[in-house]
Design an enzyme around this catalytic site. Structure first.
Site, PDB file in Angstrom:
ATOM      1  N   LYS A   1      -9.745  -2.484  -2.716  1.00 21.51           N
ATOM      2  CA  LYS A   1      -9.610  -3.134  -1.416  1.00 21.51           C
ATOM      3  C   LYS A   1     -10.797  -2.796  -0.514  1.00 21.51           C
ATOM      4  O   LYS A   1     -11.255  -1.657  -0.532  1.00 21.51           O
ATOM      5  CB  LYS A   1      -8.312  -2.664  -0.732  1.00 21.51           C
ATOM      6  CG  LYS A   1      -7.042  -3.026  -1.478  1.00 21.51           C
ATOM      7  CD  LYS A   1      -5.816  -2.468  -0.774  1.00 21.51           C
ATOM      8  CE  LYS A   1      -5.785  -0.962  -0.804  1.00 21.51           C
ATOM      9  NZ  LYS A   1      -4.584  -0.371  -0.169  1.00 21.51           N
TER      10      LYS A   1
ATOM     11  N   ASP B   1      -0.243   5.017   1.004  1.00 23.19           N
ATOM     12  CA  ASP B   1      -0.472   5.912   2.138  1.00 23.19           C
ATOM     13  C   ASP B   1      -0.471   5.122   3.436  1.00 23.19           C
ATOM     14  O   ASP B   1      -1.180   4.126   3.582  1.00 23.19           O
ATOM     15  CB  ASP B   1      -1.810   6.648   1.975  1.00 23.19           C
ATOM     16  CG  ASP B   1      -1.764   7.634   0.815  1.00 23.19           C
ATOM     17  OD1 ASP B   1      -0.802   8.410   0.740  1.00 23.19           O
ATOM     18  OD2 ASP B   1      -2.681   7.602  -0.032  1.00 23.19           O
TER      19      ASP B   1
ATOM     20  N   ASP C   1       0.850  -1.173   0.000  1.00 23.76           N
ATOM     21  CA  ASP C   1       0.000   0.000   0.000  1.00 23.76           C
ATOM     22  C   ASP C   1       0.896   1.238   0.000  1.00 23.76           C
ATOM     23  O   ASP C   1       2.085   1.159   0.336  1.00 23.76           O
ATOM     24  CB  ASP C   1      -0.896  -0.018   1.241  1.00 23.76           C
ATOM     25  CG  ASP C   1      -1.935   1.085   1.216  1.00 23.76           C
ATOM     26  OD1 ASP C   1      -2.463   1.385   0.133  1.00 23.76           O
ATOM     27  OD2 ASP C   1      -2.231   1.652   2.289  1.00 23.76           O
TER      28      ASP C   1
ATOM     29  N   ASP D   1      -1.191  -0.916   6.108  1.00 23.10           N
ATOM     30  CA  ASP D   1      -1.310  -0.298   7.427  1.00 23.10           C
ATOM     31  C   ASP D   1      -2.708  -0.421   8.000  1.00 23.10           C
ATOM     32  O   ASP D   1      -2.968   0.072   9.097  1.00 23.10           O
ATOM     33  CB  ASP D   1      -0.912   1.179   7.358  1.00 23.10           C
ATOM     34  CG  ASP D   1      -1.948   2.012   6.601  1.00 23.10           C
ATOM     35  OD1 ASP D   1      -2.268   1.637   5.445  1.00 23.10           O
ATOM     36  OD2 ASP D   1      -2.433   3.013   7.156  1.00 23.10           O
TER      37      ASP D   1
END
Length: 259
Positions: free
Chosen positions: A184, A15, A13, A209
Site C-alpha cells: 500500500k 494496525d 488493515d 485508518d
C-alpha cells in the site's frame, strides 16, 4: 454518486484498525468473529513484511482474535506473488526477515547474492550497512529494485524507527534507481488480496485508518473505502485530501451489525 453493490467481502488493515499500540481495538475481536461467522471472504492486511502469516496469527490470538493464517495477507506475500508472476523461478537478493524470505521461497524464488534478477528490500529490525552496500552494488550492476512498502517510519515502544521507505530512499540516492513498491498504497496490494480470496472490487470494502495508504489504495482499486478513527488519520485531516473515503466511522465496532 453511483450506488454501490452490497458488500460481499471485506479487506481490513490490521494496525490502527483491529489493534492499537499492542492492544485490541474495542469491538474488533467481535467484528472479526462476525466476519468469520458470516462466511463472507475476508483478509487482514498489513504492509509489515517482517512476520509470516503464522507469526501474525499467533500475535493476534494473544490479543483475543481467532483467525486462520490464510486470512492474513502481507506486503511480503504480495511482493513474492508479484515477482512470481513477472519472472517465474527467478532469483533475488533479499534484505528482510522471515516474513519476506519465507514468502519468496514459497513463490519458487532462489535467494542469492550472485547476479540476482531482483534486489528485494523489506522491513527488518536491524538494517545492516553491509547488506545495504551489497544491494547498492547489485542494483548498480543491473539487478531490478523492488521494495515491499514505501513506509518511511515504523512504530516501536521507544519511538519511531526508520522503515523500508527510508532505506529505499538511501539506496535510490546512491544508485539513481527508484524501486517499485508493491505494498500500500499501490493498488497492486488490493488486487492481489482480491485474487487471493476470489473477490470482486465492486462488492468489496477496504477498512483502514490512513488516508494516504489504506483509503488511497482501496479507492484506486475500485473498492468501497471506510476510514476508521482509531488509528492515524482524523476526521479533520481527511478533509485536507483531494479524495474522500466512501464513509468515516468511529471504529470497526460500528460495522458489526452490517455483516
Amino acid at each position: 454518486m453511483k450506488e454501490r453493490k452490497a458488500i460481499e467481502s471485506w479487506l481490513t488493515d490490521m494496525d490502527g484498525v483491529l489493534v492499537h499500540e499492542g492492544e485490541p481495538v474495542p469491538g474488533a475481536p467481535e467484528f472479526v468473529n462476525r466476519m468469520k461467522e458470516s462466511g463472507k471472504p475476508f483478509l487482514i492486511l498489513t504492509n509489515n513484511s517482517i512476520y509470516t502469516p503464522r507469526d501474525l496469527q499467533a500475535r493476534l490470538y494473544r490479543m483475543g482474535f481467532d483467525v486462520d493464517e490464510t486470512s492474513i495477507w502481507t506486503a511480503a506475500l504480495a511482493t513474492a506473488q508479484f515477482l512470481a508472476d513477472q519472472r517465474p523461478g527467478g532469483t533475488a537478493y533479499v534484505i528482510g526477515e522471515a516474513g519476506l524470505t519465507t514468502a519468496m521461497h514459497a513463490a519458487g524464488y532462489i535467494l542469492t547474492e550472485f547476479e540476482p534478477d531482483y534486489v528485494v528490500l523489506g522491513e527488518t529490525r536491524t538494517y545492516s550497512f553491509e547488506a545495504i552496500t551489497k544491494a547498492i552494488r547489485l542494483i548498480s550492476a543491473g539487478s531490478r529494485f523492488i521494495c515491499t512498502n514505501p513506509d518511511a517510519t515504523g512504530p516501536s515502544n521507544e519511538g519511531l524507527l526508520p522503515a523500508a521507505g527510508s532505506v529505499a530512499a538511501m539506496i535510490s540516492q546512491a544508485t539513481g534507481v527508484k524501486p517499485y513498491f508493491v505494498g500500500k498504497p499501490n493498488p497492486m496490494m488490493m488486487r492481489s488480496a482480491l485474487n487471493a480470496i476470489g473477490a470482486h472490487s465492486e462488492t468489496t470494502a477496504m477498512i483502514g485508518d490512513r488516508m494516504d495508504t489504506d483509503v488511497l489504495c482501496g479507492l484506486e482499486a475500485g473498492l468501497e473505502t471506510i476510514l476508521v478513527l482509531t488509528g492515524i488519520s482524523s476526521r479533520l485531516e481527511s478533509e485536507t485530501y483531494p479524495y474522500r473515503p466512501s464513509r468515516i466511522i468511529n471504529s470497526v465496532a460500528d460495522l458489526i451489525d452490517e455483516i
